[in-house]
Scaffold this motif. Structure first.
Motif, short mmCIF file in Angstrom:
data_model
loop_
_atom_site.label_atom_id
_atom_site.label_comp_id
_atom_site.label_asym_id
_atom_site.label_seq_id
_atom_site.Cartn_x
_atom_site.Cartn_y
_atom_site.Cartn_z
N ALA A 145 0.99 -1.12 0.03
CA ALA A 145 -0.14 -0.15 0.03
C ALA A 145 0.73 1.35 0.19
N ASP A 146 0.44 2.17 -0.59
CA ASP A 146 1.05 3.54 -0.76
C ASP A 146 -0.01 4.71 -0.72
N THR A 147 0.93 5.66 0.05
CA THR A 147 0.14 6.63 -0.42
C THR A 147 0.89 7.83 -1.62
N GLY A 148 0.00 8.91 -2.31
CA GLY A 148 1.15 9.36 -2.95
C GLY A 148 0.86 10.67 -3.49
N ARG A 149 1.79 11.72 -3.13
CA ARG A 149 0.95 13.24 -3.10
C ARG A 149 2.45 13.80 -3.56
N LYS A 150 2.39 15.04 -4.24
CA LYS A 150 3.04 15.72 -5.39
C LYS A 150 3.22 16.90 -3.98
N ASP A 151 3.76 17.21 -3.10
CA ASP A 151 3.90 18.44 -2.70
C ASP A 151 5.51 17.87 -2.02
N CYS A 152 6.61 17.33 -2.70
CA CYS A 152 7.61 16.37 -2.12
C CYS A 152 8.38 18.24 -1.65
N SER A 153 9.03 17.82 -1.25
CA SER A 153 10.40 18.30 -1.13
C SER A 153 11.21 17.74 -1.22
N VAL A 154 12.11 18.41 -2.49
CA VAL A 154 13.74 17.93 -2.93
C VAL A 154 14.46 17.71 -2.24
N LYS A 155 15.15 16.74 -2.19
CA LYS A 155 16.64 15.97 -0.92
C LYS A 155 17.63 16.07 -1.69
#
Length: 155
Positions: A145-155
């Motif tokens: 199972a996973d969650t997916g979102r676009k508001d990711c901080s770039v590492k």
């Protein structure tokens, strides 16, 4: 010059910090490495767009639930492998970090933040949850199972 009280506070703070260091700073045990091996194998198959390699570390009949915008999308590993295993020109890569691994006899879970990259750039991120079983001495992914979102901080 440190006072006894300051020394005490610093030693307590150091003990607390050592207790709560992220798991990624500690070497994984051989058993934890064995649990992570099928996850890594699945990701390698995805990067190669190789349907057979995606399915190889999974338990037949297993399923995935991908949460996108609050809506679950369910599919079998077979359907997922067919979908991701199609030839394409974009480079895809999934990376997890700081995995939390729990093992009890022949059952294990891996909970880890992830980033999914398309052509080297983060497309989406979230948390992966892998349920694994050990069958005939080999760890297999039983469900994901996973969650997916676009508001990711770039590492």
């Amino acid at each position: 010059m440190k006072t006894p009280r300051l020394r005490f506070v610093l030693s307590i703070s150091a003990a607390i910090a050592a207790t709560f260091l992220p798991a990624s700073l500690h070497a994984a045990t051989p058993e934890e490495q064995a649990v992570l091996a099928p996850v890594t194998a699945m990701f390698d198959g995805m990067a190669k767009r190789d349907a057979a390699a995606i399915k190889e570390p999974t338990l037949p009949g297993g399923t995935m639930v991908l949460m996108r915008d609050g809506k679950p999308t369910q599919m079998t590993f077979e359907d997922f492998a067919t979908r991701v295993g199609k030839p394409g020109t974009t480079k895809i890569e999934e990376r997890i970090h700081d995995p939390l691994i729990r093992i009890d006899n022949d059952l294990a879970v891996v909970w880890a933040p992830f980033e999914f990259l398309v052509d080297g750039k983060v497309d989406h991120c979230g948390t992966d949850l892998f349920n694994l079983v050990r069958k005939d001495g080999k760890w297999l992914i039983a469900s994901v199972a996973d969650t997916g979102r676009k508001d990711c901080s770039v590492k």
